[in-house]
Design a protein around this motif. Structure first.
Motif, PDB file in Angstrom:
ATOM      1  N   GLU A 158       0.827  -1.208   0.000  1.00 14.08           N
ATOM      2  CA  GLU A 158       0.000   0.000   0.000  1.00 14.08           C
ATOM      3  C   GLU A 158       0.860   1.256   0.000  1.00 14.08           C
ATOM      4  OE1 GLU A 158      -3.184   0.106  -0.535  1.00 14.08           O
ATOM      5  OE2 GLU A 158      -3.189  -2.091  -0.626  1.00 14.08           O
ATOM      6  N   HIS A 159       1.860   1.298   0.880  1.00 14.67           N
ATOM      7  CA  HIS A 159       2.745   2.465   0.917  1.00 14.67           C
ATOM      8  C   HIS A 159       3.956   2.142   1.794  1.00 14.67           C
ATOM      9  CE1 HIS A 159       3.763   6.788   0.657  1.00 14.67           C
ATOM     10  NE2 HIS A 159       4.252   6.599   1.870  1.00 14.67           N
ATOM     11  N   VAL A 160       5.138   2.322   1.195  1.00 13.05           N
ATOM     12  CA  VAL A 160       6.380   2.251   1.959  1.00 13.05           C
ATOM     13  C   VAL A 160       7.237   3.426   1.534  1.00 13.05           C
ATOM     14  CG1 VAL A 160       6.345  -0.262   2.227  1.00 13.05           C
ATOM     15  CG2 VAL A 160       7.506   0.750   0.248  1.00 13.05           C
ATOM     16  N   GLU A 161       8.142   3.847   2.401  1.00 13.95           N
ATOM     17  CA  GLU A 161       9.029   4.947   2.041  1.00 13.95           C
ATOM     18  C   GLU A 161      10.353   4.825   2.775  1.00 13.95           C
ATOM     19  OE1 GLU A 161       8.055   8.913   3.997  1.00 13.95           O
ATOM     20  OE2 GLU A 161       6.064   7.959   3.896  1.00 13.95           O
ATOM     21  N   GLY A 162      11.380   5.443   2.172  1.00 15.62           N
ATOM     22  CA  GLY A 162      12.707   5.401   2.767  1.00 15.62           C
ATOM     23  C   GLY A 162      13.640   6.348   2.050  1.00 15.62           C
ATOM     24  N   MET A 163      14.915   6.246   2.380  1.00 21.99           N
ATOM     25  CA  MET A 163      15.944   7.057   1.746  1.00 21.99           C
ATOM     26  C   MET A 163      16.485   6.324   0.514  1.00 21.99           C
ATOM     27  SD  MET A 163      16.031   9.746   3.621  1.00 21.99           S
ATOM     28  CE  MET A 163      17.504  10.527   2.915  1.00 21.99           C
ATOM     29  N   VAL A 164      16.766   7.082  -0.538  1.00 21.43           N
ATOM     30  CA  VAL A 164      17.296   6.477  -1.757  1.00 21.43           C
ATOM     31  C   VAL A 164      18.584   5.721  -1.457  1.00 21.43           C
ATOM     32  CG1 VAL A 164      18.318   6.991  -4.010  1.00 21.43           C
ATOM     33  CG2 VAL A 164      16.200   8.139  -3.301  1.00 21.43           C
ATOM     34  N   ALA A 165      19.410   6.254  -0.589  1.00 19.57           N
ATOM     35  CA  ALA A 165      20.671   5.600  -0.248  1.00 19.57           C
ATOM     36  C   ALA A 165      20.456   4.235   0.391  1.00 19.57           C
ATOM     37  CB  ALA A 165      21.482   6.487   0.691  1.00 19.57           C
ATOM     38  N   ASP A 166      19.265   4.009   0.939  1.00 24.38           N
ATOM     39  CA  ASP A 166      18.970   2.737   1.608  1.00 24.38           C
ATOM     40  C   ASP A 166      18.196   1.768   0.719  1.00 24.38           C
ATOM     41  OD1 ASP A 166      20.188   3.649   3.938  1.00 24.38           O
ATOM     42  OD2 ASP A 166      18.322   4.546   4.685  1.00 24.38           O
ATOM     43  N   ALA A 167      17.892   2.166  -0.518  1.00 22.06           N
ATOM     44  CA  ALA A 167      17.101   1.307  -1.415  1.00 22.06           C
ATOM     45  C   ALA A 167      17.843   0.000  -1.680  1.00 22.06           C
ATOM     46  CB  ALA A 167      16.825   2.030  -2.721  1.00 22.06           C
ATOM     47  N   PHE A 168      17.233  -1.097  -1.315  1.00 22.99           N
ATOM     48  CA  PHE A 168      17.761  -2.453  -1.486  1.00 22.99           C
ATOM     49  C   PHE A 168      19.165  -2.592  -0.894  1.00 22.99           C
ATOM     50  CE2 PHE A 168      18.586  -6.463  -3.868  1.00 22.99           C
ATOM     51  CZ  PHE A 168      17.455  -7.129  -3.443  1.00 22.99           C
ATOM     52  N   ALA A 169      19.435  -1.841   0.153  1.00 22.33           N
ATOM     53  CA  ALA A 169      20.747  -1.900   0.801  1.00 22.33           C
ATOM     54  C   ALA A 169      20.953  -3.267   1.444  1.00 22.33           C
ATOM     55  CB  ALA A 169      20.865  -0.800   1.856  1.00 22.33           C
ATOM     56  N   GLY A 170      22.092  -3.870   1.186  1.00 25.09           N
ATOM     57  CA  GLY A 170      22.386  -5.182   1.743  1.00 25.09           C
ATOM     58  C   GLY A 170      21.510  -6.287   1.213  1.00 25.09           C
ATOM     59  N   GLY A 171      20.817  -6.034   0.104  1.00 20.91           N
ATOM     60  CA  GLY A 171      19.925  -7.034  -0.472  1.00 20.91           C
ATOM     61  C   GLY A 171      18.573  -7.117   0.198  1.00 20.91           C
ATOM     62  N   PHE A 172      18.219  -6.108   0.998  1.00 20.21           N
ATOM     63  CA  PHE A 172      16.938  -6.101   1.702  1.00 20.21           C
ATOM     64  C   PHE A 172      16.073  -4.953   1.197  1.00 20.21           C
ATOM     65  CE2 PHE A 172      19.892  -8.157   4.630  1.00 20.21           C
ATOM     66  CZ  PHE A 172      19.197  -9.327   4.921  1.00 20.21           C
ATOM     67  N   ALA A 173      14.785  -5.238   0.979  1.00 16.66           N
ATOM     68  CA  ALA A 173      13.819  -4.234   0.533  1.00 16.66           C
ATOM     69  C   ALA A 173      12.847  -3.925   1.655  1.00 16.66           C
ATOM     70  CB  ALA A 173      13.066  -4.726  -0.696  1.00 16.66           C
ATOM     71  N   LEU A 174      12.137  -2.829   1.505  1.00 18.56           N
ATOM     72  CA  LEU A 174      11.147  -2.440   2.508  1.00 18.56           C
ATOM     73  C   LEU A 174       9.981  -3.416   2.562  1.00 18.56           C
ATOM     74  CD1 LEU A 174      11.086   1.410   1.862  1.00 18.56           C
ATOM     75  CD2 LEU A 174      12.161   0.217   3.774  1.00 18.56           C
ATOM     76  N   ALA A 175       9.707  -4.080   1.432  1.00 20.31           N
ATOM     77  CA  ALA A 175       8.648  -5.090   1.362  1.00 20.31           C
ATOM     78  C   ALA A 175       8.999  -6.044   0.231  1.00 20.31           C
ATOM     79  CB  ALA A 175       7.292  -4.432   1.108  1.00 20.31           C
ATOM     80  N   PRO A 176       8.540  -7.302   0.284  1.00 14.54           N
ATOM     81  CA  PRO A 176       8.850  -8.236  -0.805  1.00 14.54           C
ATOM     82  C   PRO A 176       8.436  -7.708  -2.177  1.00 14.54           C
ATOM     83  CG  PRO A 176       7.963  -9.422   1.068  1.00 14.54           C
ATOM     84  CD  PRO A 176       7.816  -7.957   1.387  1.00 14.54           C
ATOM     85  N   GLY A 177       7.312  -7.000  -2.232  1.00 17.40           N
ATOM     86  CA  GLY A 177       6.813  -6.500  -3.508  1.00 17.40           C
ATOM     87  C   GLY A 177       7.552  -5.314  -4.069  1.00 17.40           C
ATOM     88  N   THR A 178       8.512  -4.766  -3.323  1.00 17.33           N
ATOM     89  CA  THR A 178       9.269  -3.605  -3.815  1.00 17.33           C
ATOM     90  C   THR A 178      10.710  -3.948  -4.172  1.00 17.33           C
ATOM     91  OG1 THR A 178      10.022  -2.875  -1.608  1.00 17.33           O
ATOM     92  CG2 THR A 178       7.863  -2.094  -2.360  1.00 17.33           C
TER      93      THR A 178
END
Length: 335
Positions: free
Chosen positions: A64-84
């Protein structure tokens, strides 16, 4: 000072269907693939010209909605949600190569379910990179988009050749060759309208699992599986002129052989086999599973005057007809 007005772009990319060469393409052989007119749609908004935040809404995949810093996008191979995962990976790759300031919001929706195995992940990556390039005024050529996208996809799932990404970017019907990790040949073909029927088996396949299963079989039986891949390569080489010249009876027979080879690799299922045999018995030129196997879709090549009978046979065998057309345009801006 004039207030900033958010700027939104809308883009889309097609799904895909593998015609010949699945699995062999992961091991350096060529394939034939067509883009389909069911599309992944993405909207990107520059909310603020300063800052480096991102937010994503992707309800089709449960976000529905997730947010974060661009520098943290997929950092370490982890996403904010599986769908992102694929959006975040593409965002990270883009900013690695083209650092830009600005806070963005991304929304996606799809004409087709991710359950169908039509390449929604690759279409998502193609849309994300294409939209970012347009938003920040960059001229990214298709081959440049491809290599950026391949990097983004490999960060998520490690395996794969990129044929589905090529279909999402270039569109149409393609000859795709994968001779080495750093070399690809992508040739758009002039193909008449393909008389395809597509049916979903009702089973969602797990592509990485089946790619891994074939790799395991290759490790156990290297000489045998290599010969199967060689045969698949020959089918692609023979299938290319048959496609371009609309020799449907010939191409249908090649599809039948390809399905048999896929069965030998262990990726056929009772559900897909049932659909394939039902289509053949209804008079189709040929039929095969399309993609990694283990479920997903079956494609059928049939004359237009046999289409209704073939579709009825597929439904009777438990298939769900998927209304898609081949030779669709690649990633593009929408109004």
């Amino acid at each position: 000072m004039n207030p900033f007005t958010p700027h939104t772009l809308h883009v889309s990319a097609p799904g895909k269907l593998m015609l010949l060469g699945e699995h062999a393409v992961v091991h350096g052989r060529p394939c034939l693939v067509t883009a389909v007119d069911s599309r992944l749609h993405l909207s990107i908004t520059l909310n603020d010209p300063v800052g480096n935040r991102f937010s994503i809404s992707a309800p089709d995949v449960g976000v529905e909605h997730v947010e974060g810093m661009v520098a943290d996008a997929f950092a370490g191979g982890f996403a904010l949600a599986p769908g992102t995962r694929f959006i975040e990976s593409a965002l990270a790759v883009f900013h690695q190569w083209f650092p830009r300031e600005g806070s963005i919001h991304i929304e996606t929706r799809s004409d087709f379910s991710s359950q169908l195995g039509l390449g929604s992940s690759s279409a998502t990556v193609a849309c994300t990179l294409f939209a970012l390039g347009k938003l920040f005024g960059l001229r990214l050529e298709p081959l440049q988009l491809f290599w950026l996208g391949l990097q983004a996809i490999s960060q998520v799932q490690k395996l794969g050749s990129g044929f589905d990404l090529a279909a999402a970017i270039y569109g149409g019907t393609l000859f795709f060759s994968n001779p080495s990790p750093k070399e690809r040949e992508i040739i758009p073909l002039n193909v008449p309208d393909l008389p395809l029927v597509v049916a979903y088996s009702g089973i969602k396949a797990d592509t990485p699992t089946y790619v891994g299963r074939v790799a395991e079989r290759m490790a156990n039986w290297p000489a045998v599986v290599a010969r199967i891949f060689d045969a698949m390569e020959r089918l692609v080489v023979m299938g290319r002129p048959a496609l371009e010249n609309a020799e449907w009876s010939t191409f249908g027979q090649l599809m039948d052989i390809q399905h048999g080879l896929l069965h030998g690799l262990g990726v056929d299922t009772p559900e897909t086999a049932r659909l394939v045999f039902a289509a053949r018995q209804a008079g189709a030129y040929g039929a095969k599973l399309s993609g990694a196997g283990g479920g997903d879709c079956v494609i059928v090549l049939t004359a237009n005057d046999s289409r209704a009978e073939v579709e009825a046979a597929l439904k009777a065998a438990g298939g769900q007809i998927v209304q898609v057309a081949p030779n669709a345009p690649g990633v593009r801006l929408e109004d």
